[in-house]
Scaffold this motif. Structure first.
Motif, PDB file in Angstrom:
ATOM      1  N   GLN A  67      -6.149   7.802  25.864  1.00 41.92           N
ATOM      2  CA  GLN A  67      -5.655   8.286  27.155  1.00 41.92           C
ATOM      3  C   GLN A  67      -4.902   9.602  26.995  1.00 41.92           C
ATOM      4  N   ALA A  68      -4.108   9.703  25.936  1.00 40.82           N
ATOM      5  CA  ALA A  68      -3.351  10.940  25.698  1.00 40.82           C
ATOM      6  C   ALA A  68      -4.290  12.107  25.402  1.00 40.82           C
ATOM      7  N   LEU A  69      -5.321  11.858  24.604  1.00 40.79           N
ATOM      8  CA  LEU A  69      -6.277  12.917  24.281  1.00 40.79           C
ATOM      9  C   LEU A  69      -7.041  13.363  25.519  1.00 40.79           C
ATOM     10  N   GLN A  70      -7.439  12.408  26.354  1.00 39.65           N
ATOM     11  CA  GLN A  70      -8.186  12.746  27.558  1.00 39.65           C
ATOM     12  C   GLN A  70      -7.347  13.556  28.537  1.00 39.65           C
ATOM     13  N   LYS A  71      -6.032  13.334  28.496  1.00 35.20           N
ATOM     14  CA  LYS A  71      -5.115  14.098  29.355  1.00 35.20           C
ATOM     15  C   LYS A  71      -4.647  15.387  28.676  1.00 35.20           C
ATOM     16  N   ARG A  72      -5.199  15.630  27.461  1.00 34.99           N
ATOM     17  CA  ARG A  72      -4.887  16.835  26.680  1.00 34.99           C
ATOM     18  C   ARG A  72      -3.403  16.945  26.341  1.00 34.99           C
ATOM     19  N   ARG A  73      -2.760  15.802  26.156  1.00 36.88           N
ATOM     20  CA  ARG A  73      -1.383  15.803  25.671  1.00 36.88           C
ATOM     21  C   ARG A  73      -1.381  16.191  24.190  1.00 36.88           C
ATOM     22  N   PRO A  74      -0.347  16.861  23.713  1.00 35.24           N
ATOM     23  CA  PRO A  74      -0.308  17.248  22.300  1.00 35.24           C
ATOM     24  C   PRO A  74      -0.202  16.025  21.389  1.00 35.24           C
ATOM     25  N   VAL A  75      -1.127  15.935  20.437  1.00 34.26           N
ATOM     26  CA  VAL A  75      -1.138  14.829  19.483  1.00 34.26           C
ATOM     27  C   VAL A  75      -1.318  15.420  18.084  1.00 34.26           C
ATOM     28  N   THR A  76      -0.422  15.079  17.178  1.00 37.66           N
ATOM     29  CA  THR A  76      -0.553  15.501  15.784  1.00 37.66           C
ATOM     30  C   THR A  76      -0.338  14.285  14.884  1.00 37.66           C
ATOM     31  N   THR A  77      -0.606  14.466  13.605  1.00 40.72           N
ATOM     32  CA  THR A  77      -0.419  13.378  12.647  1.00 40.72           C
ATOM     33  C   THR A  77       0.384  13.878  11.460  1.00 40.72           C
ATOM     34  N   SER A  78       1.018  12.949  10.754  1.00 40.10           N
ATOM     35  CA  SER A  78       1.774  13.344   9.561  1.00 40.10           C
ATOM     36  C   SER A  78       1.673  12.259   8.495  1.00 40.10           C
ATOM     37  N   ARG A  79       1.823  12.677   7.267  1.00 44.17           N
ATOM     38  CA  ARG A  79       1.720  11.776   6.122  1.00 44.17           C
ATOM     39  C   ARG A  79       2.969  10.894   6.032  1.00 44.17           C
ATOM     40  N   PRO A  80       2.899   9.794   5.277  1.00 42.75           N
ATOM     41  CA  PRO A  80       4.123   9.054   4.953  1.00 42.75           C
ATOM     42  C   PRO A  80       4.998   9.905   4.023  1.00 42.75           C
ATOM     43  N   SER A  81       6.267   9.704   4.081  1.00 43.95           N
ATOM     44  CA  SER A  81       7.165  10.447   3.186  1.00 43.95           C
ATOM     45  C   SER A  81       7.132   9.832   1.793  1.00 43.95           C
ATOM     46  N   PRO A  82       7.506  10.611   0.763  1.00 45.21           N
ATOM     47  CA  PRO A  82       7.617  10.023  -0.576  1.00 45.21           C
ATOM     48  C   PRO A  82       8.582   8.839  -0.603  1.00 45.21           C
ATOM     49  N   GLU A  83       9.612   8.884   0.241  1.00 48.07           N
ATOM     50  CA  GLU A  83      10.587   7.788   0.284  1.00 48.07           C
ATOM     51  C   GLU A  83       9.945   6.489   0.758  1.00 48.07           C
ATOM     52  N   VAL A  84       9.037   6.593   1.723  1.00 41.39           N
ATOM     53  CA  VAL A  84       8.327   5.390   2.199  1.00 41.39           C
ATOM     54  C   VAL A  84       7.466   4.818   1.081  1.00 41.39           C
ATOM     55  N   PHE A  85       6.784   5.685   0.353  1.00 41.45           N
ATOM     56  CA  PHE A  85       5.994   5.194  -0.784  1.00 41.45           C
ATOM     57  C   PHE A  85       6.886   4.575  -1.850  1.00 41.45           C
ATOM     58  N   ALA A  86       8.023   5.217  -2.135  1.00 40.48           N
ATOM     59  CA  ALA A  86       8.916   4.697  -3.165  1.00 40.48           C
ATOM     60  C   ALA A  86       9.405   3.292  -2.810  1.00 40.48           C
ATOM     61  N   GLU A  87       9.749   3.091  -1.546  1.00 39.27           N
ATOM     62  CA  GLU A  87      10.193   1.767  -1.110  1.00 39.27           C
ATOM     63  C   GLU A  87       9.059   0.750  -1.214  1.00 39.27           C
ATOM     64  N   THR A  88       7.848   1.171  -0.867  1.00 38.03           N
ATOM     65  CA  THR A  88       6.695   0.273  -0.982  1.00 38.03           C
ATOM     66  C   THR A  88       6.461  -0.121  -2.432  1.00 38.03           C
ATOM     67  N   TYR A  89       6.499   0.850  -3.336  1.00 41.42           N
ATOM     68  CA  TYR A  89       6.298   0.549  -4.756  1.00 41.42           C
ATOM     69  C   TYR A  89       7.389  -0.392  -5.288  1.00 41.42           C
ATOM     70  N   ARG A  90       8.633  -0.183  -4.853  1.00 41.34           N
ATOM     71  CA  ARG A  90       9.721  -1.071  -5.288  1.00 41.34           C
ATOM     72  C   ARG A  90       9.469  -2.500  -4.799  1.00 41.34           C
ATOM     73  N   ARG A  91       9.088  -2.621  -3.546  1.00 39.41           N
ATOM     74  CA  ARG A  91       8.865  -3.946  -2.966  1.00 39.41           C
ATOM     75  C   ARG A  91       7.699  -4.666  -3.654  1.00 39.41           C
ATOM     76  N   VAL A  92       6.626  -3.926  -3.926  1.00 38.01           N
ATOM     77  CA  VAL A  92       5.462  -4.528  -4.581  1.00 38.01           C
ATOM     78  C   VAL A  92       5.812  -4.946  -6.005  1.00 38.01           C
ATOM     79  N   ALA A  93       6.585  -4.124  -6.693  1.00 37.96           N
ATOM     80  CA  ALA A  93       7.006  -4.471  -8.054  1.00 37.96           C
ATOM     81  C   ALA A  93       7.862  -5.731  -8.053  1.00 37.96           C
ATOM     82  N   GLU A  94       8.754  -5.835  -7.074  1.00 36.92           N
ATOM     83  CA  GLU A  94       9.630  -7.010  -6.984  1.00 36.92           C
ATOM     84  C   GLU A  94       8.844  -8.287  -6.695  1.00 36.92           C
ATOM     85  N   SER A  95       7.644  -8.132  -6.106  1.00 36.77           N
ATOM     86  CA  SER A  95       6.816  -9.307  -5.808  1.00 36.77           C
ATOM     87  C   SER A  95       6.086  -9.816  -7.045  1.00 36.77           C
TER      88      SER A  95
END
Length: 281
Positions: free
Chosen positions: A52-80
């Protein structure tokens, strides 16, 4: 707590949730920026809202996860209980996700191998599944990486889009190619090539382009055992029809996944997307 090799990917793999749960695969979300809102793919924005946003030509962009998000994921997976992690991501030609993962991996509490698969959508998902199956069989980090890379080497992805304008706006395809498509009023067929989205063929009408997509997918599948994914954005009838025809045409079909792409890929392709991922086993 059992020690094992864990598989991490990102939200653009578009693996079915049950499949991820069954194989213990963790997905790190990319972000869609809709106006002034930053929303996580898969949880905070629906594909319907995006379309709906694209059809209305609203501005839409994307961004990568931050290194901090990956670091937290790696910590959590290691703890499992993970003794090592294989982190598989969409093409570095399309996103900075791989680079963020590499930065985080340097400080992870267990060894992490980060892999640029050169893929996206279920082309990436099939790589993650191959790595997970290798790990479940008792494979090492290196063996899981080898399984993923072998799967990536044999996998092809083809896409039909109604217009190249969204890819042009996002910088994922050259302006000259996009202008050519618009000027000639053609319907483009695209492919993943070297991790980049490249123009494959120009077809005069949507119906002929979709028929050609089916033909290419069936030819690429050949006669051996193969998995296929059909993707779409706001085009469920097109996707169902293509899936039905491929079921009839591909004798070695093992698994067929049909799914709507998430907001990150959808933001760059626009509504009407139809894709086929061919992944020999």
């Amino acid at each position: 707590m059992s020690r094992h090799v864990a598989i991490v990917t990102d939200s653009t793999a578009y693996l079915p949730p049950r499949t991820m749960e069954r194989h213990g695969i963790t997905a790190v979300p990319l972000t869609v920026v809709l106006g002034d809102q930053a929303l996580e793919e898969g949880t905070e924005i629906s594909t319907r809202s995006l379309a709906q946003a694209l059809q209305k030509r609203r501005p839409v962009t994307t961004s990568r996860p931050s290194p901090e998000v990956f670091a937290e994921t790696y910590r959590r997976v290691a703890e499992s209980g993970a003794s090592g992690i294989v982190s598989l991501h969409l093409s570095a030609e399309l996103s900075g996700t791989y680079d963020a993962a590499v930065l985080a991996a340097r400080e992870a509490p267990v060894p992490v191998r980060v892999v640029d698969t050169g893929m996206v959508a279920m082309a990436l998902g099939f790589c993650a599944l191959a790595a997970a199956e290798a790990a479940e069989a008792g494979g090492t980090v290196d063996e899981a990486v080898t399984a993923a890379e072998k799967r990536a080497a044999g996998t092809s992805a083809y896409f039909y889009v109604d217009t190249l304008d969204y890819l042009r706006r996002g910088g994922r395809i050259g302006a000259a190619q996009a202008l050519l498509g618009s000027a000639l009023a053609v319907k483009p067929l695209l492919q993943l090539d070297g991790g980049r989205i490249e123009l494959l063929e120009k077809v005069r009408t949507a119906s002929k382009a979709i028929a050609r997509l089916e033909e290419i997918a069936a030819e690429r599948a050949g006669g051996g055992e193969v998995d296929i994914a059909v993707h779409h954005l706001a085009a469920p009838d097109r996707a169902a029809a293509l899936a039905d025809r491929l079921r009839e045409r591909v004798p070695g079909l093992a698994e067929l996944h049909v799914s709507e792409v998430g907001a990150v890929i959808g933001a760059h392709t626009g509504p009407g997307l139809l894709g086929a991922v061919i992944s020999p086993r």
